[in-house]
Design an enzyme around this catalytic site. Structure first.
Site, PDB file in Angstrom:
ATOM      1  N   TRP A  12      -7.800 -36.239  66.123  1.00 51.18           N
ATOM      2  CA  TRP A  12      -7.910 -37.490  65.364  1.00 51.18           C
ATOM      3  C   TRP A  12      -8.484 -37.282  63.962  1.00 51.18           C
ATOM      4  CZ3 TRP A  12     -10.264 -41.361  69.544  1.00 51.18           C
ATOM      5  CH2 TRP A  12      -9.329 -41.536  70.559  1.00 51.18           C
ATOM      6  N   LYS A  13      -8.898 -36.058  63.668  1.00 56.34           N
ATOM      7  CA  LYS A  13      -9.474 -35.728  62.344  1.00 56.34           C
ATOM      8  C   LYS A  13     -10.620 -36.679  61.998  1.00 56.34           C
ATOM      9  CE  LYS A  13      -5.444 -33.127  61.257  1.00 56.34           C
ATOM     10  NZ  LYS A  13      -4.599 -32.485  60.274  1.00 56.34           N
ATOM     11  N   HIS A  95      -9.655 -24.521  62.950  1.00 55.46           N
ATOM     12  CA  HIS A  95      -8.512 -25.256  62.392  1.00 55.46           C
ATOM     13  C   HIS A  95      -8.322 -24.812  60.939  1.00 55.46           C
ATOM     14  CE1 HIS A  95      -6.059 -28.532  60.857  1.00 55.46           C
ATOM     15  NE2 HIS A  95      -5.762 -28.838  62.110  1.00 55.46           N
ATOM     16  N   GLU A  97      -7.718 -26.306  58.321  1.00 58.36           N
ATOM     17  CA  GLU A  97      -8.445 -27.113  57.327  1.00 58.36           C
ATOM     18  C   GLU A  97      -9.891 -26.645  57.207  1.00 58.36           C
ATOM     19  OE1 GLU A  97      -5.467 -30.845  58.207  1.00 58.36           O
ATOM     20  OE2 GLU A  97      -7.465 -30.844  59.090  1.00 58.36           O
ATOM     21  N   GLY A 171       0.787 -31.487  58.632  1.00 55.17           N
ATOM     22  CA  GLY A 171       0.892 -32.591  57.673  1.00 55.17           C
ATOM     23  C   GLY A 171       2.212 -32.571  56.906  1.00 55.17           C
ATOM     24  N   GLY A 224      -1.655 -34.052  65.394  1.00 54.87           N
ATOM     25  CA  GLY A 224      -2.509 -34.713  64.411  1.00 54.87           C
ATOM     26  C   GLY A 224      -2.115 -36.172  64.243  1.00 54.87           C
TER      27      GLY A 224
HETATM   28  P1  PGA Z   1      -0.116 -32.985  62.138  1.00 55.88           P
HETATM   29  O1  PGA Z   1      -1.546 -32.233  62.272  1.00 55.88           O
HETATM   30  O2  PGA Z   1       0.405 -33.197  63.529  1.00 55.88           O
HETATM   31  O3  PGA Z   1      -0.438 -34.259  61.437  1.00 55.88           O
HETATM   32  O4  PGA Z   1       0.752 -32.060  61.322  1.00 55.88           O
HETATM   33  C1  PGA Z   1      -1.731 -31.207  63.197  1.00 55.88           C
HETATM   34  C2  PGA Z   1      -3.121 -30.634  63.074  1.00 55.88           C
HETATM   35  O5  PGA Z   1      -3.667 -30.596  61.972  1.00 55.88           O
HETATM   36  O6  PGA Z   1      -3.713 -30.200  64.092  1.00 55.88           O
END
Ligand code: PGA
Length: 243
Positions: A12-13, A95, A97, A171, A224
């Site tokens: 869910w970030k 991750h 990110e 993303g 995501g």
């Molecule tokens: P996304 O993100 O499905 O929006 O591409 C995946 C993730 O960052 O784990």
């Protein structure tokens, strides 16, 4: 997929507050009331972990953290022990990110995996190449490098989950092709035992999920954006009901 139970994880970030996270958790409980064969995990932000654990109650949906701290006295971090104590059972580690924006390197990832397992949290370890690494034909070397220290520190791989997430597919408009996913998953499997699960992440949605779920080297998904909508997430989970 052999005898491995599929695992579908919603990442869910950090965009949802506590009330919205609780609402999403409750909708998901409703969506999945009929039961599914996959193991389902949702990973809300640290702020919402406790409330989501409570909202999920005795449903079969498990909760994961998106990271853990490795140093009990670092201001702003939350220790693995505290996360586990809140009823959380999984943790996403490394991750892309966090590797890129929080400067986590392979040493940090290995340290977090050790800390997670010491506290009975199951690590979901993210690996994957960037676009330029792929263009330079370095994908397998990158995957090997990212997993080397982690695997050296693990006694058994039974509770391990590896998420293959090519950075360029996160993303994005669409996921990596099945061929690319298969090659990466088979390379990762070559470094692991048979019981570890290898899941795919990067722009999974309900349209792309069935084709990728049908690929035998894929044991589930790390989702995501599409996990922020309970019905869309349920539709992705459904892909594994038909495999
Ligand atoms: P996304 O993100 O499905 O929006 O591409 C995946 C993730 O960052 O784990």
């Amino acid at each position: 997929m052999m005898n491995r139970q599929p695992l579908v994880v919603g990442n869910w970030k950090n965009g949802l507050g506590v009330a919205d996270s609780v609402r999403l958790a409750q909708s998901l409980v409703g969506e999945l009331a009929g039961g599914v064969r996959s193991e389902i995990v949702v990973a809300p932000s640290l702020l919402s972990l406790v409330a989501v654990v409570e909202a999920l109650g005795d449903s079969s949906i498990a909760v994961g953290a998106q990271t853990i701290g490795t140093n009990d006295v670092c201001t702003g971090e939350v220790s693995a022990e505290a996360v586990a104590d809140a009823g959380v059972t999984y943790v996403i580690i490394g991750h892309s990110e966090r590797r890129m924006m929080a400067a986590e390197d392979d040493d940090d990832v290995a340290a977090k995996v050790v800390e997670a397992t010491r506290n009975d949290l199951i690590p979901i370890i993210c690996v994957g190449e960037t676009k330029s690494e792929r263009k330079a034909n370095r994908t397998k070397a990158v995957l090997r490098r990212q997993l080397k220290q982690v695997l050296a520190k693990m006694k058994s791989d039974s509770a391990l989950v590896i998420a293959y997430e090519p950075v360029w597919a996160i993303g994005a408009k669409k996921p990596a092709s099945v061929k690319i996913i298969r090659e990466a998953h088979e390379a990762i499997r070559g470094m692991l035992g048979r019981s570890a699960r290898i899941i795919y992440g990067g722009s999974i949605n309900q349209e792309s999920a069935p084709l990728i779920a049908a690929e035998p080297s894929v044991d589930g998904f790390l989702v995501g954006r599409a996990s922020l909508d309970a019905a869309a997430f349920h539709a992705i989970i459904q892909a594994y009901e038909r495999v």
